[in-house]
Design a protein around this motif. Structure first.
Motif, PDB file in Angstrom:
ATOM      1  N   ARG A 261       0.843  -1.211   0.000  1.00  0.00           N
ATOM      2  CA  ARG A 261       0.000   0.000   0.000  1.00  0.00           C
ATOM      3  C   ARG A 261       0.872   1.253   0.000  1.00  0.00           C
ATOM      4  NH1 ARG A 261      -5.713  -1.005   3.141  1.00  0.00           N
ATOM      5  NH2 ARG A 261      -6.191  -2.995   2.092  1.00  0.00           N
ATOM      6  N   PRO A 262       1.537   1.519  -1.137  1.00  0.00           N
ATOM      7  CA  PRO A 262       2.391   2.717  -1.205  1.00  0.00           C
ATOM      8  C   PRO A 262       1.531   3.986  -1.191  1.00  0.00           C
ATOM      9  CG  PRO A 262       2.198   1.692  -3.356  1.00  0.00           C
ATOM     10  CD  PRO A 262       1.500   0.779  -2.406  1.00  0.00           C
ATOM     11  N   ARG A 263       2.205   5.089  -0.957  1.00  0.00           N
ATOM     12  CA  ARG A 263       1.505   6.370  -0.921  1.00  0.00           C
ATOM     13  C   ARG A 263       1.154   6.785  -2.342  1.00  0.00           C
ATOM     14  NH1 ARG A 263       1.408   8.890   3.764  1.00  0.00           N
ATOM     15  NH2 ARG A 263       0.993  10.882   2.760  1.00  0.00           N
TER      16      ARG A 263
ATOM     17  N   ARG B  48      -9.421   5.439  -8.797  1.00  0.00           N
ATOM     18  CA  ARG B  48     -10.308   5.070  -7.677  1.00  0.00           C
ATOM     19  C   ARG B  48      -9.823   5.707  -6.382  1.00  0.00           C
ATOM     20  NH1 ARG B  48     -11.106  -1.145  -5.455  1.00  0.00           N
ATOM     21  NH2 ARG B  48     -12.639  -0.668  -3.808  1.00  0.00           N
ATOM     22  N   ALA B  49      -8.498   5.737  -6.161  1.00  0.00           N
ATOM     23  CA  ALA B  49      -7.953   6.322  -4.925  1.00  0.00           C
ATOM     24  C   ALA B  49      -8.184   7.824  -4.893  1.00  0.00           C
ATOM     25  CB  ALA B  49      -6.464   5.999  -4.822  1.00  0.00           C
TER      26      ALA B  49
ATOM     27  N   THR C 136      -2.034   4.051   0.435  1.00  0.00           N
ATOM     28  CA  THR C 136      -1.988   4.722   1.737  1.00  0.00           C
ATOM     29  C   THR C 136      -2.345   6.195   1.547  1.00  0.00           C
ATOM     30  OG1 THR C 136      -0.325   3.188   2.556  1.00  0.00           O
ATOM     31  CG2 THR C 136      -0.540   5.298   3.700  1.00  0.00           C
ATOM     32  N   LEU C 137      -3.426   6.647   2.255  1.00  0.00           N
ATOM     33  CA  LEU C 137      -3.888   8.039   2.197  1.00  0.00           C
ATOM     34  C   LEU C 137      -4.034   8.585   3.608  1.00  0.00           C
ATOM     35  CD1 LEU C 137      -6.614   7.586  -0.552  1.00  0.00           C
ATOM     36  CD2 LEU C 137      -4.374   8.622  -0.842  1.00  0.00           C
ATOM     37  N   ASP C 138      -3.679   9.880   3.784  1.00  0.00           N
ATOM     38  CA  ASP C 138      -3.750  10.489   5.129  1.00  0.00           C
ATOM     39  C   ASP C 138      -5.185  10.623   5.600  1.00  0.00           C
ATOM     40  OD1 ASP C 138      -1.034  10.660   5.105  1.00  0.00           O
ATOM     41  OD2 ASP C 138      -0.978  12.723   4.370  1.00  0.00           O
ATOM     42  N   GLU C 139      -6.125  10.837   4.675  1.00  0.00           N
ATOM     43  CA  GLU C 139      -7.521  10.992   5.053  1.00  0.00           C
ATOM     44  C   GLU C 139      -8.056   9.723   5.727  1.00  0.00           C
ATOM     45  OE1 GLU C 139      -6.472  13.845   1.955  1.00  0.00           O
ATOM     46  OE2 GLU C 139      -6.216  11.689   2.219  1.00  0.00           O
TER      47      GLU C 139
END
Length: 1540
Positions: A1242-1244, A1274-1275, A1402-1405
């Protein structure tokens, strides 16, 4: 005198023959062939061919026998004479009341017999003493000179031998006018019968015990004995031996030496002197002083004489037999044998006193000593042996005797030791010999054909072989086959089981027949042989050397009980040979050849006799010899001759001739004897069938000969008969009472003789006929049938194979060969084709041969007719060959005509050559014709090879040169094409086109040129495919390019486009590898495309788990296949996007259904839950239950904490020490996603965008690139929706409240005010906090003050343990929820959280939403405790490694103080990695597992929160304004690149 004392010298070897298989087939022929050589030696040895190995047919388990006992020193003739002499002396002294002890002289026993014999040869005792020649006697006995041995020998002679010699001569019996004669002197000697030879039993009164006595050593005299006996002191005789009366001769009754109370001691020495008597005799008398001795009577004889004095009638009978006086009766001795009386002083030598015990007079002693010994023979052993037990005994005896293994004892050593033992009178070695064992009773060692027929083919072959000893005596040409009775030992073999030293003595075979011996197995048998010419010489030597033995046994040599050293015989001129018979070898003895020998060890032999035609004269001489010896015959020689003469047609020519000669001599002798009978006046006669009588009823009572032709009998004396040679010895009756008993009349005998003569002379008449036929003496050639009849007559009458018979056979063979050739020649065409044809020369030779044969043959006319046809054919062939261009049809017809002749004509060969030339030229013309199909290179080469075999001509040579030039050019182009196909440096299509164009002009099919043409065609098609792909509407797919590259590499053509395609494929693979490293975990079993695609089967946990397990085994299908994408769909970007969108929806629906299913399952942490009631299954396949189980936040499934990667509370990476209060539990890293939900790293999003930028530069389409675009789109879409929700009014308010609580917790005392033993990471959450949480914080600080000093020290020493304990102590103080979330607010957040966890990005939200949801619910104390329990073992292990590392660091610092700090730090890090106990692979795996949840760890989200607060103040601003615009990036089409 002893031949064995100087060592044994082996005689020369006998002849040894090694026949070939052809010679070995007929044994009697081969023996007759070698007889001229072998007969000169008496014996010979035959080694059969190596393959002739008959099986041993004796039943070993049932073979039991009783051997004979052989005492070796009794076998040798001279030794036996010595032993007999010693027995006589010992018997003499025994009767004298003393025991014999033989003295030792010069460390060897004295040979009394040789001493006595030498003294007699030197003139006698008195003469030697008078001339003082005792030193010469010692020299002849081989004693060393100069040691006064002569005097010692004289002393021993006087003590032991001289008294015995006087008794033998009868000098002590002067009163006896008649010398003592043996009672058996006039008795007729009865020789032993043949069946009982070697089996004579020894006398009951055996001399062995007597020998044992005189062999025992005498005790050495003491000094007292020497002093008392001056004579002994004078002679200084200390050796053992008998002592004469007066010289220490010991009496049996020791009481004689004791003093009598009333008597005097008898003198020990008595001297004697010679006085002449009146009648001229010399008498030995006693001196007067000796006669005046008062000898006290002390025996029972004296008392008996005194008692009888009172009776006057007995006075006259008690007178001395020597002096004829009866005075001094107290000195009279009574003999216990004959009751005669003797004065003790009249005896010679005189006795000093009356002896006690049994006493015999000199007359009785002489009679006993002169008694002839009984016939010597072997006694049977008492023990019965099997072959195994006898072999064990024999091997044990030999090994013990020689003190070495039996197979290592040399034959030479055994031979020398044998002859030493048989010549020794001191050593008595006894062995056992299983001799003369009847094969009829015990079974032969050879296979024997029987009515049972149980023999194998190999045994059957040996059972019928002529060398089988059961077969050889009864062969057709053997004389013994005409004897019906089975004579054991002669016709029926005898068996011999030997051991070391067991011997067979000198003998000749019965009836002087042949003998053959075969050694089946075992150690060798040593043989000695003497030829028949020296047989009488051997008998003479043995009789001369040992006359005593032959006086008692005249037929001693026929009893097989006597040996004599071969060296002794050779020294007297007897020729002797020897041999060692090994296993598998034959030894043959010839008629009247003496032979003997012994066994080297344990062995098994078999022997039998046989007789051939040449034996008949020797057999007749043997009967005369037996008649002189009065020896019994085994069979009647006359009966054998007459039986053979009765059927002359059954005899072969040589046998008939020999029988005729013997019959003639026998008839002449019979005429003479019957004439003498008539002259005596005996006229009565009667016919008698002697063959029907037993042998003992028809034996001559005088000479023991078995009668057959005639015998003389008496009517008054019916119990006996005599042969006609002893007609005067029948009886005293009148001649008128005697009559002749005859088998044949004198008229019948000549008739039998005539038949033999006809049979013997039939060969001569036949030979004359054959000679006349072969030499055509009368000018008439005999027919083939007449010659064949002569050959048949020779075969039927069994004529010998002579030169004339061989000529006849050769003539018949030649005639048959000629007839056979003529028949083949004149037979049909089929027979001529199958058989080889005759040449013209052979036909002419055949005609000449048929004309020269002494046989009239009508087939000669046919041969002449064929010859005429051949001559006519030759004329026609020469005419055709002389023409310039004969037609092919004419040549073919002439050849066919020549084949029908059946004869090879020279002109036919020339015609055949011209035919072959024409045929080959036609084949070449057709092959090179422009219209013909191209032939292969192999065909052209074969055509050229065929041309080399065709006869040379101008046209042939020209065609051959053209063909050779064409092949050379074709091979050159073929080699060029081969070079182009195999060369590493590939050529361009233009070059190949030029080569192919040039080669097409060659009229030969070239395989390499064709292969090159096919390769060029494929290359042109490949280039067309590349152009089509490059000029299409879309970029080519990677799979298509890889296929083109694979095809292009295999083509042997240089392609410029191939390198460009390879570069494009390599760039695509590089991008795919980089993307795989970004997304895929280490050792992941997912492919990159499967990770990027949504998981469409998430609805069923069982399916997900089974697919996960199958992926580990490589058995599961990929997610792309579950999406319904085929290989063709992956080439269409639109199909990929549509399928991806559908997969997203399926994935969301499946995970919701899975969450509902898993939420309904009972919790493993509940106390009432057991493994049986729970339905959750961990990845390990077991049911998770109890402490240590974790629940995935996405799929709600339970797992073992030790089986999956879990978040770590103490290793969460914080941005600063003041950023996270300790009691802000909603910020703790407790989120857990199982490996089934979290499939990648799950890379950024920023990393993914970089990969998309690199993808746009690729001129190749990849399925993974299109899937990555869909995932990124999608991300970004989810991120936009998440930001929109976070920027809403309700959520912004909740974030503000959460920030205030955080600020309240941060307002508490700082780190320096807290206890020093608390570690910074664990205390960071205490730096802030709200007012409502201050009591809890104050309570925590107060509890800190109550810690004892040991606890502080422990915490200070172990910060990891202190942090875990601190967090554990804070768990009761944690409370919640911190925020109150309404259902309207919570639902969209949970939906966003679900979709965000499904994203492999990987997402900060995602973390912000998770914090809000955590703060809106009570703290999950069970999960926190579980995480702490799971983290304790890991920190304990790391703590131990840290302590070890610190110790090493301190030790290293002391050693390397001067090192650079940078280098020291690198070295310590390397040592730490080695001492950690974790392998590099395991360390990477741990780091990777930590990274999985680190990506979920909150970093510094204050900018996000700050941005959210700013968005609340800017109400009119766009909530998506801060998001980068990625939609144009995702939907841009790939730029077109110019083709390289």
């Amino acid at each position: 005198m002893d031949s064995g004392t100087d060592g044994f010298l082996p005689p020369p070897e006998c002849p040894v023959f090694e026949p070939t298989w052809a010679e070995f087939r007929d044994p009697l022929d081969y023996i007759a062939k070698i007889r001229p050589i072998a007969e000169k030696s008496g014996i010979c040895k035959i080694r059969p061919p190596a393959d002739w190995q008959p099986p041993f047919a004796v039943e070993v388990d049932n073979f039991k026998f009783t051997p004979r006992i052989q005492r070796l020193n009794e076998l040798e003739a001279e030794t036996r004479v010595k032993l007999n002499y010693l027995d006589q002396i010992a018997k003499f002294w025994e009767f004298q009341g003393s025991s014999l002890k033989i003295p030792n002289v010069e460390r060897r026993i004295l040979d009394l017999y040789s001493l006595s014999k030498i003294v007699m040869e030197e003139g006698g005792y008195e003469a030697i003493c008078k001339d003082r020649r005792w030193a010469r006697v010692a020299q002849r006995l081989r004693y060393p000179p100069g040691k006064n041995i002569g005097s010692l020998l004289r002393s021993h002679y006087e003590r032991i031998i001289y008294p015995y010699e006087m008794f033998q001569s009868g000098a002590n019996l002067v009163c006896n006018t008649h010398p003592f004669d043996s009672e058996d002197k006039d008795k007729e000697y009865k020789p032993h019968s043949i069946p009982l030879r070697q089996s004579l039993q020894p006398s009951k009164f055996s001399s062995y015990s007597r020998r044992a006595k005189w062999r025992q050593p005498d005790p050495v005299p003491t000094e007292e004995d020497i002093k008392k006996n001056p004579e002994l002191k004078k002679l200084q005789i200390y050796g053992a031996g008998p002592k004469m009366m007066g010289l220490g001769l010991m009496a049996k009754d020791k009481t004689l030496r004791k003093k009598d109370k009333e008597g005097i001691i008898c003198p020990h020495a008595i001297t004697m002197k010679e006085e002449p008597s009146g009648d001229g005799k010399v008498m030995l008398t006693l001196p007067k002083e000796d006669l005046n001795h008062n000898l006290e009577p002390c025996t029972k004889r004296t008392r008996r004489l005194q008692k009888n004095h009172c009776s006057a009638q007995f006075i006259d009978s008690y007178v001395c037999r020597i002096c004829s006086r009866g005075d001094e009766d107290d000195k009279l001795l009574l003999c216990d044998g004959c009751d005669d009386n003797y004065h003790i002083f009249c005896l010679l030598p005189p006795l000093p006193e009356i002896p006690r015990g049994v006493w015999r007079c000199p007359k009785c002693i002489m009679a006993e000593c002169k008694r002839l010994p009984e016939a010597f023979g072997f006694e049977q052993a008492t023990q019965e042996y099997t072959l195994q037990s006898f072999g064990e005994m024999a091997d044990s005896f030999k090994a013990d005797y020689f003190n070495m293994p039996v197979h290592m004892v040399p034959t030479e050593l055994v031979e020398k030791e044998f002859w030493r033992l048989v010549s020794s009178i001191e050593e008595d070695v006894t062995v056992e010999y299983g001799a003369d064992i009847h094969s009829k009773e015990f079974g032969s060692g050879f296979p024997v054909a029987s009515s049972k027929g149980n023999l194998s083919p190999e045994e059957e072959e040996y059972a019928t072989s002529g060398w089988n000893l059961n077969v050889m005596p009864v062969l057709d040409r053997s004389v013994l086959c005409h004897i019906n009775a089975d004579i054991s030992g002669m016709k029926v073999p005898w068996l011999y089981v030997g051991m070391v030293f067991s011997a067979f003595c000198w003998h000749i075979e019965d009836h002087w027949s042949y003998s053959i011996n075969y050694l089946h197995w075992g150690e060798p048998k040593t043989w000695y042989g003497v030829p028949s010419l020296a047989a009488e010489h051997l008998e003479e030597v043995m009789k001369r050397l040992t006359p005593e033995l032959f006086d008692s046994q005249p037929d001693l040599l026929h009893q097989l009980v006597t040996l004599m050293n071969p060296n002794t015989l050779m020294s007297h001129g007897v020729p002797v040979v020897r041999t060692n018979q090994c296993a598998g070898e034959f030894v043959i003895t010839f008629p009247r050849a003496y032979h003997s020998g012994f066994n080297q060890g344990y062995n098994f032999a078999e022997a039998v006799n046989f007789c051939t035609a040449d034996w008949l004269p020797a057999g007749r001489q043997c009967i005369e010899h037996y008649r002189r010896l009065r020896r019994y015959c085994v069979f009647s020689h006359e009966e054998l001759i007459c039986k053979m003469a009765a059927f002359p047609e059954k005899l072969d020519l040589n046998m008939a001739l020999a029988v005729h000669k013997e019959m003639f001599i026998m008839v002449q002798e019979e005429r003479r004897l019957r004439k003498a009978l008539l002259e005596k006046g005996i006229t009565e006669a009667e016919r008698e069938a002697f063959e029907l009588l037993p042998d003992d009823e028809r034996q001559c009572i005088k000479c023991k000969t078995t009668c057959f032709l005639s015998a003389l009998a008496c009517y008054d004396c019916p119990d006996g008969l005599v042969c006609l040679s002893h007609i005067n010895d029948l009886c005293k009756c009148s001649s008128s009472r005697q009559y002749l008993r005859y088998r044949y009349t004198l008229d019948e005998l000549p008739t039998m003789l005539h038949k033999l003569k006809v049979r013997a002379e039939s060969f001569d008449s036949w030979a004359n006929k054959v000679r006349m036929a072969l030499e055509v003496e009368d000018g008439r050639k005999r027919s083939f049938e007449e010659l064949r009849a002569l050959e048949s007559e020779a075969r039927e009458r069994r004529f010998p194979n002579s030169e004339l018979l061989q000529r006849l056979k050769n003539c018949l063979n030649e005639a048959e060969a000629c007839v056979s050739q003529v028949l083949r020649l004149v037979s049909g065409q089929k027979a001529r084709v199958e058989t080889p044809q005759l040449t013209l020369t052979e036909l002419q030779v055949l005609l000449e041969q048929m004309g020269s044969l002494p046989c009239a043959m009508h087939q000669i006319r046919d041969v002449k007719g064929v010859l005429e046809q051949v001559e006519a054919y030759q004329a026609d062939a020469r005419k055709a060959l002389g023409s310039l261009s004969p037609s092919l049809g004419l040549l073919r017809s002439l050849l066919e005509r020549g084949q029908q002749l059946g004869v090879e004509v020279p002109e036919a060969h020339q015609l055949q050559q011209q035919m072959e030339q024409a045929r080959w030229l036609d084949e070449v013309k057709q092959a090179l014709a422009p219209t013909a199909q191209k032939g292969s290179l192999v065909i052209m080469q074969a055509l050229l090879v065929t041309g080399t075999k065709v006869a040379s001509s101008p046209s042939v040579d020209k065609a051959r040169a053209e063909l050779q030039e064409l092949l050379t050019i074709a091979e050159c182009w073929e080699e060029k094409a081969h070079f182009c196909l195999k060369d590493r440096q590939k050529h361009s299509p233009a070059t190949l086109e030029a080569i192919i164009h040039e080669a097409e002009n060659i009229p030969v099919y070239l395989p390499n040129i064709q292969a090159l043409k096919d390769a060029l065609t494929k290359a042109q098609a490949w280039i067309a495919d590349v152009d089509e792909i490059q000029n299409g509407d879309h970029y080519p797919c990677l799979d298509d390019l890889e296929g083109l590259v694979a095809v292009g590499r295999d083509l042997p053509v240089g392609l410029e486009e191939l390198r460009q395609l390879e570069l494009q494929v390599l760039t695509a693979h590089s991008w795919r590898e980089k993307a795989s490293k970004t997304f895929l975990k280490k050792n992941s079993f997912y492919t990159l495309l499967e990770v990027l695609c949504p998981c469409v089967d998430a609805s069923s946990d069982g399916n997900r788990r089974s697919r996960w397990m199958e992926r580990e085994l490589g058995l599961c299908i990929s997610d792309t296949e579950l999406l319904g994408l085929s290989a063709q769909d992956l080439r269409d970007p639109g199909s990929v996007i549509v399928a991806f969108k559908e997969g997203e929806q399926k994935e969301k629906e499946g995970i919701l259904q899975l969450r509902r299913t898993n939420s309904a399952k009972p919790s493993p942490l509940a106390s009432s839950t057991t493994a049986a009631s729970a339905t959750s299954i961990c990845v390990c396949g077991q049911v998770p239950a109890g402490v240590g189980a974790l629940q995935c936040d996405l799929c709600q499934e339970w797992f073992h904490g030790g089986c999956v990667s879990v978040p770590r509370l103490l290793s969460s990476q914080r941005p600063s020490l003041t950023s996270s209060p300790l009691l802000a539990w909603w910020e703790w890293d407790t989120k857990f996603l199982c490996p089934l939900c979290m499939r990648s790293r799950r890379p950024r999003l920023e990393t993914i965008l970089a990969l998309l930028v690199a993808l746009q530069r690729l001129p190749v389409r990849l399925p993974e690139g299109e899937a990555l675009q869909c995932l990124t789109e999608r991300a970004i879409g989810w991120q936009g929706r998440a930001r929109q929700v976070l920027a809403s009014e309700d959520v912004t308010a909740l974030l503000g409240q959460l920030a205030e609580v955080r600020q309240q917790l941060q307002a508490e005392p700082r780190l320096e005010e807290l206890p020093t033993q608390l570690s910074a990471p664990a205390f960071e959450p205490l730096r802030g906090g709200g007012s409502k949480d201050m009591p809890k914080v104050q309570g925590l600080l107060e509890n800190r003050d109550r810690m004892t000093c040991p606890e502080e020290v422990a915490l200070a020493q172990d910060p990891s343990k202190r942090d875990l304990d601190l967090l554990s102590s804070l768990l009761p103080q944690l409370s919640g929820p911190v925020l109150e979330l309404s259902e309207e607010t919570r639902a969209p957040l949970e939906e966003l959280m679900l979709e965000g966890d499904l994203l492999e990005v990987t997402l900060d939200e995602n973390y912000s939403i998770w914090q809000l949801l955590q703060a809106g619910q009570p703290p999950d104390l069970k999960r926190i405790r579980t995480l702490l329990e799971l983290e304790k073992p890991e920190h304990q292990g790391s703590r131990t490694r840290v302590r070890t590392l610190e110790k090493r660091q301190r030790r290293q610092q002391k050693v390397d103080l001067g090192r650079n700090s940078k280098d020291l730090q690198e070295e310590l890090e390397a040592k730490k990695a080695r001492s950690s106990g974790v392998k590099p692979e395991e360390q990477e795996f741990v780091e990777e597992a930590e990274h999985e949840n680190i990506l979920l760890t909150p970093t510094d989200h204050s900018p996000i929160l700050k941005g959210n607060r700013n968005s609340l103040q800017q109400k009119d601003s766009d909530p998506m304004i801060s998001l980068p615009s990625l939609t144009p990036l995702l939907h841009l089409s790939y730029p077109r690149h110019q083709v390289l």
